[in-house]
Scaffold this motif. Sequence first.
Motif, PDB file in Angstrom:
ATOM      1  N   ASN A 197       6.960  16.555  -2.767  1.00  0.00           N
ATOM      2  CA  ASN A 197       7.906  17.634  -3.072  1.00  0.00           C
ATOM      3  C   ASN A 197       8.859  17.964  -1.932  1.00  0.00           C
ATOM      4  O   ASN A 197       9.200  19.133  -1.717  1.00  0.00           O
ATOM      5  CB  ASN A 197       7.168  18.892  -3.532  1.00  0.00           C
ATOM      6  N   GLN A 247      12.378  18.363  -0.103  1.00  0.00           N
ATOM      7  CA  GLN A 247      13.603  18.933  -0.656  1.00  0.00           C
ATOM      8  C   GLN A 247      14.837  18.373   0.055  1.00  0.00           C
ATOM      9  O   GLN A 247      14.818  18.165   1.270  1.00  0.00           O
ATOM     10  CB  GLN A 247      13.587  20.455  -0.489  1.00  0.00           C
ATOM     11  N   ASP A 248      15.889  18.165  -0.740  1.00  0.00           N
ATOM     12  CA  ASP A 248      17.193  17.765  -0.195  1.00  0.00           C
ATOM     13  C   ASP A 248      17.109  16.533   0.698  1.00  0.00           C
ATOM     14  O   ASP A 248      17.670  16.497   1.802  1.00  0.00           O
ATOM     15  CB  ASP A 248      17.837  18.927   0.572  1.00  0.00           C
ATOM     16  N   SER A 287      13.504  18.149   3.965  1.00  0.00           N
ATOM     17  CA  SER A 287      12.976  19.475   4.304  1.00  0.00           C
ATOM     18  C   SER A 287      11.691  19.756   3.546  1.00  0.00           C
ATOM     19  O   SER A 287      11.509  19.294   2.416  1.00  0.00           O
ATOM     20  CB  SER A 287      13.984  20.571   3.917  1.00  0.00           C
ATOM     21  N   GLY A 288      10.840  20.538   4.191  1.00  0.00           N
ATOM     22  CA  GLY A 288       9.677  21.123   3.545  1.00  0.00           C
ATOM     23  C   GLY A 288       9.904  22.620   3.464  1.00  0.00           C
ATOM     24  O   GLY A 288      10.683  23.173   4.239  1.00  0.00           O
ATOM     25  N   ARG A 289       9.248  23.271   2.544  1.00  0.00           N
ATOM     26  CA  ARG A 289       9.473  24.699   2.343  1.00  0.00           C
ATOM     27  C   ARG A 289       8.846  25.571   3.429  1.00  0.00           C
ATOM     28  O   ARG A 289       9.239  26.708   3.616  1.00  0.00           O
ATOM     29  CB  ARG A 289       8.923  25.121   0.975  1.00  0.00           C
ATOM     30  N   SER A 290       7.855  25.033   4.139  1.00  0.00           N
ATOM     31  CA  SER A 290       7.139  25.822   5.135  1.00  0.00           C
ATOM     32  C   SER A 290       6.632  24.903   6.244  1.00  0.00           C
ATOM     33  O   SER A 290       6.642  23.682   6.106  1.00  0.00           O
ATOM     34  CB  SER A 290       5.933  26.521   4.487  1.00  0.00           C
ATOM     35  N   GLN A 320       3.889  22.712   4.901  1.00  0.00           N
ATOM     36  CA  GLN A 320       4.326  21.578   4.098  1.00  0.00           C
ATOM     37  C   GLN A 320       4.942  20.486   4.982  1.00  0.00           C
ATOM     38  O   GLN A 320       4.734  19.300   4.747  1.00  0.00           O
ATOM     39  CB  GLN A 320       5.314  21.991   3.012  1.00  0.00           C
ATOM     40  N   ARG A 377      11.844  22.242   8.623  1.00  0.00           N
ATOM     41  CA  ARG A 377      11.889  23.485   7.864  1.00  0.00           C
ATOM     42  C   ARG A 377      13.368  23.723   7.597  1.00  0.00           C
ATOM     43  O   ARG A 377      14.227  23.373   8.419  1.00  0.00           O
ATOM     44  CB  ARG A 377      11.296  24.645   8.662  1.00  0.00           C
ATOM     45  N   PRO A 378      13.730  24.328   6.466  1.00  0.00           N
ATOM     46  CA  PRO A 378      15.148  24.484   6.112  1.00  0.00           C
ATOM     47  C   PRO A 378      16.005  25.169   7.177  1.00  0.00           C
ATOM     48  O   PRO A 378      17.131  24.739   7.437  1.00  0.00           O
ATOM     49  CB  PRO A 378      15.106  25.315   4.828  1.00  0.00           C
TER      50      PRO A 378
END
Length: 121
Positions: free
Chosen positions: A25, A27-28, A48-51, A54, A98-99
């Motif tokens: 999962n 992201q981007d 990216s990971g959400r946290s 992650q 992280r984002p």
Amino acid sequence: MDGDSRTPADMKLVDFILHSLDKDNAQDTVSIDLDGKSDMADFMVITSGRSTRQVISMSEKLLEKLKHERGLSASVEGKGQGDWVLIDAGDVIVHIFRPEVREFYQLEKLWMVALPETASR
């Protein structure tokens, strides 16, 4: 530069990495062809990971898959903090952020900038 240095093995490694990150999962996710831009690797993958958790988990899973399924001992930096993990898989460099950290460094903008054309005379 003297042409395209990418090999089918490079492309398979990029696909392997992208698939692994997608399953976790990420992201981007972007893949950047470094041909003509750098001698350090052929491709760069940024995601990216959400946290923090992650980011660390994705990096650990990718390292394990690279080792057990591809026979690669990749180098890793930053896994302890989980803000930005860099995995050097030889011909492919992977950055997992992280984002907020990704937005701050904006590596995509740095590496996706087109090289200036040689002026014709």
